[in-house]
Design a protein around this motif. Structure first.
Motif, PDB file in Angstrom:
ATOM      1  N   UNK A  34       0.838  -1.194   0.000  1.00  0.00           N
ATOM      2  CA  UNK A  34       0.000   0.000   0.000  1.00  0.00           C
ATOM      3  C   UNK A  34       0.881   1.256   0.000  1.00  0.00           C
ATOM      4  N   UNK A  36       0.357   5.395   1.043  1.00  0.00           N
ATOM      5  CA  UNK A  36      -0.484   6.426   1.629  1.00  0.00           C
ATOM      6  C   UNK A  36       0.238   7.766   1.522  1.00  0.00           C
ATOM      7  N   UNK A  38       0.338  11.789   3.246  1.00  0.00           N
ATOM      8  CA  UNK A  38      -0.082  12.636   4.362  1.00  0.00           C
ATOM      9  C   UNK A  38       0.266  14.078   4.047  1.00  0.00           C
ATOM     10  N   UNK A  41      -0.815  18.549   8.531  1.00  0.00           N
ATOM     11  CA  UNK A  41      -1.940  18.662   9.470  1.00  0.00           C
ATOM     12  C   UNK A  41      -3.152  17.821   9.056  1.00  0.00           C
ATOM     13  N   UNK A  42      -2.905  16.745   8.335  1.00  0.00           N
ATOM     14  CA  UNK A  42      -3.991  15.874   7.902  1.00  0.00           C
ATOM     15  C   UNK A  42      -3.658  14.424   8.251  1.00  0.00           C
ATOM     16  N   UNK A  43      -4.674  13.592   8.218  1.00  0.00           N
ATOM     17  CA  UNK A  43      -4.456  12.160   8.382  1.00  0.00           C
ATOM     18  C   UNK A  43      -3.945  11.549   7.094  1.00  0.00           C
ATOM     19  N   UNK A  44      -3.623  10.264   7.152  1.00  0.00           N
ATOM     20  CA  UNK A  44      -3.117   9.577   5.970  1.00  0.00           C
ATOM     21  C   UNK A  44      -4.267   9.271   5.019  1.00  0.00           C
ATOM     22  N   UNK A  46      -5.281   6.997   1.562  1.00  0.00           N
ATOM     23  CA  UNK A  46      -4.921   5.857   0.724  1.00  0.00           C
ATOM     24  C   UNK A  46      -4.717   6.312  -0.716  1.00  0.00           C
ATOM     25  N   UNK A  88       4.126  13.990   2.680  1.00  0.00           N
ATOM     26  CA  UNK A  88       4.845  12.856   3.258  1.00  0.00           C
ATOM     27  C   UNK A  88       4.190  11.578   2.746  1.00  0.00           C
ATOM     28  N   UNK A  90       3.991   7.360   2.663  1.00  0.00           N
ATOM     29  CA  UNK A  90       4.271   6.147   3.429  1.00  0.00           C
ATOM     30  C   UNK A  90       3.953   4.913   2.605  1.00  0.00           C
ATOM     31  N   UNK A 106      -0.849  -4.017   9.267  1.00  0.00           N
ATOM     32  CA  UNK A 106      -0.005  -3.259   8.359  1.00  0.00           C
ATOM     33  C   UNK A 106       1.273  -2.808   9.062  1.00  0.00           C
ATOM     34  N   UNK A 108       4.255  -0.038   8.517  1.00  0.00           N
ATOM     35  CA  UNK A 108       4.550   1.170   7.747  1.00  0.00           C
ATOM     36  C   UNK A 108       6.042   1.452   7.697  1.00  0.00           C
ATOM     37  N   UNK A 109       6.468   2.020   6.574  1.00  0.00           N
ATOM     38  CA  UNK A 109       7.807   2.584   6.499  1.00  0.00           C
ATOM     39  C   UNK A 109       7.853   3.886   7.273  1.00  0.00           C
ATOM     40  N   UNK A 110       9.039   4.476   7.349  1.00  0.00           N
ATOM     41  CA  UNK A 110       9.221   5.684   8.148  1.00  0.00           C
ATOM     42  C   UNK A 110       8.793   6.942   7.411  1.00  0.00           C
TER      43      UNK A 110
ATOM     44  N   UNK B  35      -2.552   4.304  16.117  1.00  0.00           N
ATOM     45  CA  UNK B  35      -1.137   4.467  15.813  1.00  0.00           C
ATOM     46  C   UNK B  35      -0.649   5.753  16.477  1.00  0.00           C
ATOM     47  N   UNK B  41      10.337   7.979  13.019  1.00  0.00           N
ATOM     48  CA  UNK B  41       9.918   6.623  13.407  1.00  0.00           C
ATOM     49  C   UNK B  41       8.708   6.143  12.609  1.00  0.00           C
ATOM     50  N   UNK B  42       8.107   7.005  11.850  1.00  0.00           N
ATOM     51  CA  UNK B  42       6.936   6.599  11.074  1.00  0.00           C
ATOM     52  C   UNK B  42       5.745   6.342  11.974  1.00  0.00           C
ATOM     53  N   UNK B  43       4.873   5.451  11.555  1.00  0.00           N
ATOM     54  CA  UNK B  43       3.693   5.085  12.332  1.00  0.00           C
ATOM     55  C   UNK B  43       3.940   3.770  13.055  1.00  0.00           C
ATOM     56  N   UNK B  90      -3.197   8.645  15.572  1.00  0.00           N
ATOM     57  CA  UNK B  90      -4.164   8.401  14.519  1.00  0.00           C
ATOM     58  C   UNK B  90      -4.975   7.147  14.812  1.00  0.00           C
ATOM     59  N   UNK B 104      -6.700   0.819   4.876  1.00  0.00           N
ATOM     60  CA  UNK B 104      -7.179   1.447   6.101  1.00  0.00           C
ATOM     61  C   UNK B 104      -7.559   2.905   5.829  1.00  0.00           C
ATOM     62  N   UNK B 106      -8.007   6.588   7.713  1.00  0.00           N
ATOM     63  CA  UNK B 106      -7.448   7.248   8.882  1.00  0.00           C
ATOM     64  C   UNK B 106      -8.281   8.447   9.319  1.00  0.00           C
ATOM     65  N   UNK B 107      -8.301   8.665  10.624  1.00  0.00           N
ATOM     66  CA  UNK B 107      -8.866   9.883  11.168  1.00  0.00           C
ATOM     67  C   UNK B 107      -7.905  11.040  10.969  1.00  0.00           C
ATOM     68  N   UNK B 108      -8.320  12.253  11.373  1.00  0.00           N
ATOM     69  CA  UNK B 108      -7.521  13.451  11.123  1.00  0.00           C
ATOM     70  C   UNK B 108      -6.343  13.623  12.069  1.00  0.00           C
ATOM     71  N   UNK B 109      -6.300  12.831  13.133  1.00  0.00           N
ATOM     72  CA  UNK B 109      -5.173  12.914  14.056  1.00  0.00           C
ATOM     73  C   UNK B 109      -5.488  13.719  15.302  1.00  0.00           C
TER      74      UNK B 109
END
Lengths: 118, 115
Positions: A34, A36, A38, A41-44, A46, A88, A90, A106, A108-110, B35, B41-43, B90, B104, B106-109
Protein backbone atom coordinates in the motif's frame (compact mmCIF):
# COMPACT_ATOMS: atom_id res chain seq x y z
CA UNK A 1 8.83 -10.96 10.34
CA UNK A 2 7.52 -8.46 7.86
CA UNK A 3 9.22 -5.12 7.32
CA UNK A 4 9.27 -2.22 4.92
CA UNK A 5 12.02 0.27 4.13
CA UNK A 6 11.92 3.69 2.52
CA UNK A 7 15.58 4.45 1.88
CA UNK A 8 15.15 8.17 1.22
CA UNK A 9 14.08 10.59 3.95
CA UNK A 10 13.45 13.27 1.33
CA UNK A 11 13.03 13.47 -2.42
CA UNK A 12 13.31 16.79 -4.26
CA UNK A 13 11.82 17.18 -7.72
CA UNK A 14 11.17 20.08 -10.06
CA UNK A 15 7.59 20.60 -11.14
CA UNK A 16 6.86 18.82 -14.40
CA UNK A 17 9.60 16.24 -13.91
CA UNK A 18 8.91 12.59 -13.19
CA UNK A 19 9.13 11.48 -9.57
CA UNK A 20 9.93 8.21 -7.86
CA UNK A 21 9.59 7.40 -4.17
CA UNK A 22 11.27 4.12 -3.29
CA UNK A 23 10.00 1.29 -1.12
CA UNK A 24 11.35 -2.20 -0.46
CA UNK A 25 9.70 -4.86 1.66
CA UNK A 26 10.19 -8.19 3.35
CA UNK A 27 7.44 -10.71 4.07
CA UNK A 28 7.35 -14.46 4.43
CA UNK A 29 4.32 -14.97 2.19
CA UNK A 30 2.83 -12.99 -0.68
CA UNK A 31 2.94 -9.25 -0.05
CA UNK A 32 0.00 -6.90 0.03
CA UNK A 33 1.45 -3.44 -0.55
CA UNK A 34 0.00 0.00 0.00
CA UNK A 35 0.94 3.64 -0.50
CA UNK A 36 -0.48 6.43 1.63
CA UNK A 37 0.01 10.18 1.48
CA UNK A 38 -0.08 12.64 4.36
CA UNK A 39 -0.56 16.31 3.72
CA UNK A 40 0.39 18.80 6.46
CA UNK A 41 -1.94 18.66 9.47
CA UNK A 42 -3.99 15.87 7.90
CA UNK A 43 -4.46 12.16 8.38
CA UNK A 44 -3.12 9.58 5.97
CA UNK A 45 -4.97 9.09 2.71
CA UNK A 46 -4.92 5.86 0.72
CA UNK A 47 -3.32 6.21 -2.72
CA UNK A 48 -3.09 2.72 -4.19
CA UNK A 49 -2.46 -0.92 -3.44
CA UNK A 50 -1.05 -4.08 -4.96
CA UNK A 51 -2.80 -7.31 -4.13
CA UNK A 52 -2.28 -9.51 -7.16
CA UNK A 53 -2.26 -9.32 -10.93
CA UNK A 54 -0.72 -6.59 -13.06
CA UNK A 55 2.58 -5.36 -11.66
CA UNK A 56 1.76 -1.75 -12.54
CA UNK A 57 -0.91 -0.35 -10.27
CA UNK A 58 -2.65 2.95 -10.91
CA UNK A 59 -4.04 5.05 -8.09
CA UNK A 60 -5.33 8.45 -7.11
CA UNK A 61 -4.01 11.83 -8.31
CA UNK A 62 -2.12 10.32 -11.26
CA UNK A 63 0.17 8.17 -9.12
CA UNK A 64 1.17 4.65 -10.02
CA UNK A 65 3.41 2.04 -8.48
CA UNK A 66 5.36 -0.85 -9.89
CA UNK A 67 5.57 -4.14 -8.05
CA UNK A 68 8.83 -6.00 -8.60
CA UNK A 69 8.89 -9.38 -6.91
CA UNK A 70 12.51 -10.22 -7.68
CA UNK A 71 13.72 -6.93 -6.20
CA UNK A 72 11.06 -6.94 -3.45
CA UNK A 73 10.23 -3.36 -4.33
CA UNK A 74 7.10 -1.27 -4.77
CA UNK A 75 8.22 2.15 -5.95
CA UNK A 76 5.73 5.00 -6.27
CA UNK A 77 5.88 7.01 -9.48
CA UNK A 78 4.28 9.91 -11.26
CA UNK A 79 5.16 11.04 -14.80
CA UNK A 80 4.87 14.77 -14.12
CA UNK A 81 5.11 16.16 -10.58
CA UNK A 82 2.97 19.00 -9.28
CA UNK A 83 3.79 21.42 -6.47
CA UNK A 84 0.61 20.18 -4.77
CA UNK A 85 2.13 16.67 -4.61
CA UNK A 86 4.49 17.91 -1.88
CA UNK A 87 3.68 15.78 1.14
CA UNK A 88 4.84 12.86 3.26
CA UNK A 89 4.49 9.46 1.61
CA UNK A 90 4.27 6.15 3.43
CA UNK A 91 4.69 2.67 2.06
CA UNK A 92 3.05 -0.17 4.01
CA UNK A 93 3.06 -3.95 3.73
CA UNK A 94 1.03 -6.80 5.03
CA UNK A 95 1.81 -10.50 4.71
CA UNK A 96 -0.99 -11.92 2.59
CA UNK A 97 -0.79 -15.28 4.34
CA UNK A 98 -1.03 -13.92 7.86
CA UNK A 99 -4.70 -13.76 8.73
CA UNK A 100 -5.63 -12.11 11.96
CA UNK A 101 -3.47 -11.30 14.92
CA UNK A 102 -0.55 -8.94 14.83
CA UNK A 103 0.87 -10.72 11.82
CA UNK A 104 -2.08 -9.51 9.80
CA UNK A 105 -1.49 -5.89 10.61
CA UNK A 106 -0.01 -3.26 8.36
CA UNK A 107 3.64 -2.37 8.83
CA UNK A 108 4.55 1.17 7.75
CA UNK A 109 7.81 2.58 6.50
CA UNK A 110 9.22 5.68 8.15
CA UNK A 111 7.99 7.92 5.39
CA UNK A 112 9.56 9.96 2.59
CA UNK A 113 9.07 13.68 2.34
CA UNK A 114 8.44 14.73 -1.24
CA UNK A 115 9.21 18.33 -2.12
CA UNK A 116 8.21 19.61 -5.55
CA UNK A 117 9.62 23.03 -6.48
CA UNK A 118 8.07 25.32 -9.11
CA UNK B 1 -20.15 10.82 4.17
CA UNK B 2 -17.87 7.97 5.22
CA UNK B 3 -15.49 9.20 7.84
CA UNK B 4 -13.36 8.54 10.89
CA UNK B 5 -13.56 11.20 13.57
CA UNK B 6 -11.23 11.81 16.48
CA UNK B 7 -11.63 14.08 19.46
CA UNK B 8 -10.00 16.17 20.64
CA UNK B 9 -7.79 17.26 17.74
CA UNK B 10 -5.35 19.00 20.04
CA UNK B 11 -4.70 18.40 23.72
CA UNK B 12 -2.17 19.76 26.17
CA UNK B 13 -2.16 18.08 29.55
CA UNK B 14 0.05 17.44 32.56
CA UNK B 15 1.81 14.29 33.68
CA UNK B 16 -0.47 11.85 35.45
CA UNK B 17 -3.83 13.33 34.48
CA UNK B 18 -5.97 10.64 32.90
CA UNK B 19 -7.26 11.35 29.42
CA UNK B 20 -9.29 9.70 26.69
CA UNK B 21 -9.07 10.24 22.96
CA UNK B 22 -12.20 9.15 21.17
CA UNK B 23 -12.43 7.55 17.75
CA UNK B 24 -15.66 6.93 15.90
CA UNK B 25 -16.41 5.55 12.43
CA UNK B 26 -19.61 5.38 10.40
CA UNK B 27 -18.52 2.77 7.85
CA UNK B 28 -19.49 -0.34 9.83
CA UNK B 29 -15.88 -1.48 9.70
CA UNK B 30 -14.85 -4.44 11.81
CA UNK B 31 -11.21 -3.52 12.28
CA UNK B 32 -9.98 -0.48 14.18
CA UNK B 33 -6.50 0.52 15.22
CA UNK B 34 -4.51 3.22 16.99
CA UNK B 35 -1.14 4.47 15.81
CA UNK B 36 1.27 7.04 17.06
CA UNK B 37 3.45 9.02 14.68
CA UNK B 38 6.82 10.36 15.77
CA UNK B 39 9.48 12.09 13.62
CA UNK B 40 11.89 9.60 12.11
CA UNK B 41 9.92 6.62 13.41
CA UNK B 42 6.94 6.60 11.07
CA UNK B 43 3.69 5.09 12.33
CA UNK B 44 3.76 2.55 15.11
CA UNK B 45 0.73 0.55 16.13
CA UNK B 46 -0.45 0.86 19.73
CA UNK B 47 -3.53 -1.37 19.89
CA UNK B 48 -5.95 -2.86 17.45
CA UNK B 49 -9.37 -4.46 17.49
CA UNK B 50 -10.55 -7.14 15.10
CA UNK B 51 -14.17 -6.70 16.18
CA UNK B 52 -16.38 -5.79 19.13
CA UNK B 53 -14.93 -6.94 22.45
CA UNK B 54 -11.75 -8.17 20.70
CA UNK B 55 -8.63 -6.08 21.27
CA UNK B 56 -4.92 -6.84 21.17
CA UNK B 57 -1.59 -5.15 21.65
CA UNK B 58 0.35 -3.64 18.81
CA UNK B 59 4.02 -2.78 18.83
CA UNK B 60 4.00 -0.03 21.49
CA UNK B 61 1.13 -0.69 23.93
CA UNK B 62 2.81 0.35 27.19
CA UNK B 63 0.96 3.16 28.96
CA UNK B 64 -2.20 2.83 26.88
CA UNK B 65 -5.56 1.11 27.19
CA UNK B 66 -8.40 0.62 24.74
CA UNK B 67 -11.91 -0.76 24.71
CA UNK B 68 -14.31 -1.82 21.98
CA UNK B 69 -17.77 -2.05 23.48
CA UNK B 70 -19.51 -1.15 20.25
CA UNK B 71 -18.51 -1.43 16.64
CA UNK B 72 -18.27 2.24 15.81
CA UNK B 73 -16.16 3.45 18.75
CA UNK B 74 -12.61 2.67 19.81
CA UNK B 75 -11.37 5.07 22.51
CA UNK B 76 -7.71 5.32 23.49
CA UNK B 77 -7.11 5.80 27.20
CA UNK B 78 -3.98 7.11 28.87
CA UNK B 79 -4.39 6.36 32.57
CA UNK B 80 -1.30 8.28 33.67
CA UNK B 81 0.22 10.18 30.75
CA UNK B 82 3.94 10.87 30.68
CA UNK B 83 5.98 13.26 28.52
CA UNK B 84 7.21 10.40 26.32
CA UNK B 85 3.62 9.96 25.16
CA UNK B 86 3.71 13.37 23.52
CA UNK B 87 2.95 12.47 19.93
CA UNK B 88 0.52 12.62 17.02
CA UNK B 89 -2.11 9.90 17.32
CA UNK B 90 -4.16 8.40 14.52
CA UNK B 91 -7.16 6.13 14.59
CA UNK B 92 -7.65 3.93 11.53
CA UNK B 93 -10.34 1.53 10.38
CA UNK B 94 -10.62 -1.24 7.82
CA UNK B 95 -13.48 -3.30 6.52
CA UNK B 96 -11.98 -6.48 7.93
CA UNK B 97 -8.87 -7.28 9.87
CA UNK B 98 -8.72 -10.77 8.47
CA UNK B 99 -8.83 -9.57 4.88
CA UNK B 100 -5.29 -8.55 4.07
CA UNK B 101 -6.35 -6.80 0.88
CA UNK B 102 -8.32 -4.05 2.58
CA UNK B 103 -6.85 -0.59 2.93
CA UNK B 104 -7.18 1.45 6.10
CA UNK B 105 -8.99 4.74 6.52
CA UNK B 106 -7.45 7.25 8.88
CA UNK B 107 -8.87 9.88 11.17
CA UNK B 108 -7.52 13.45 11.12
CA UNK B 109 -5.17 12.91 14.06
CA UNK B 110 -4.89 14.09 17.65
CA UNK B 111 -1.82 16.05 18.66
CA UNK B 112 -1.11 15.35 22.32
CA UNK B 113 1.40 17.24 24.44
CA UNK B 114 2.16 16.02 27.96
CA UNK B 115 4.12 18.45 30.14
Amino acid sequence: AQSVAQPEDQVNVAEGNPLTVKCTYSVSGNPYLFWYVQYPNRGLQFLLKYITGDNLVKGSYGFEAEFNKSQTSFHLKKPSALVSDSALYFCAVRDGFAYGGSQGNLIFGKGTKLSVKP
Amino acid sequence: EAQVTQNPRYLITVTGKKLTVTCSQNMNHEYMSWYRQDPGLGLRQIYYSMNVEVTDKGDVPEGYKVSRKEKRNFPLILESPSPNQTSLYFCATSLSGTGARYEQYFGPGTRLTVT
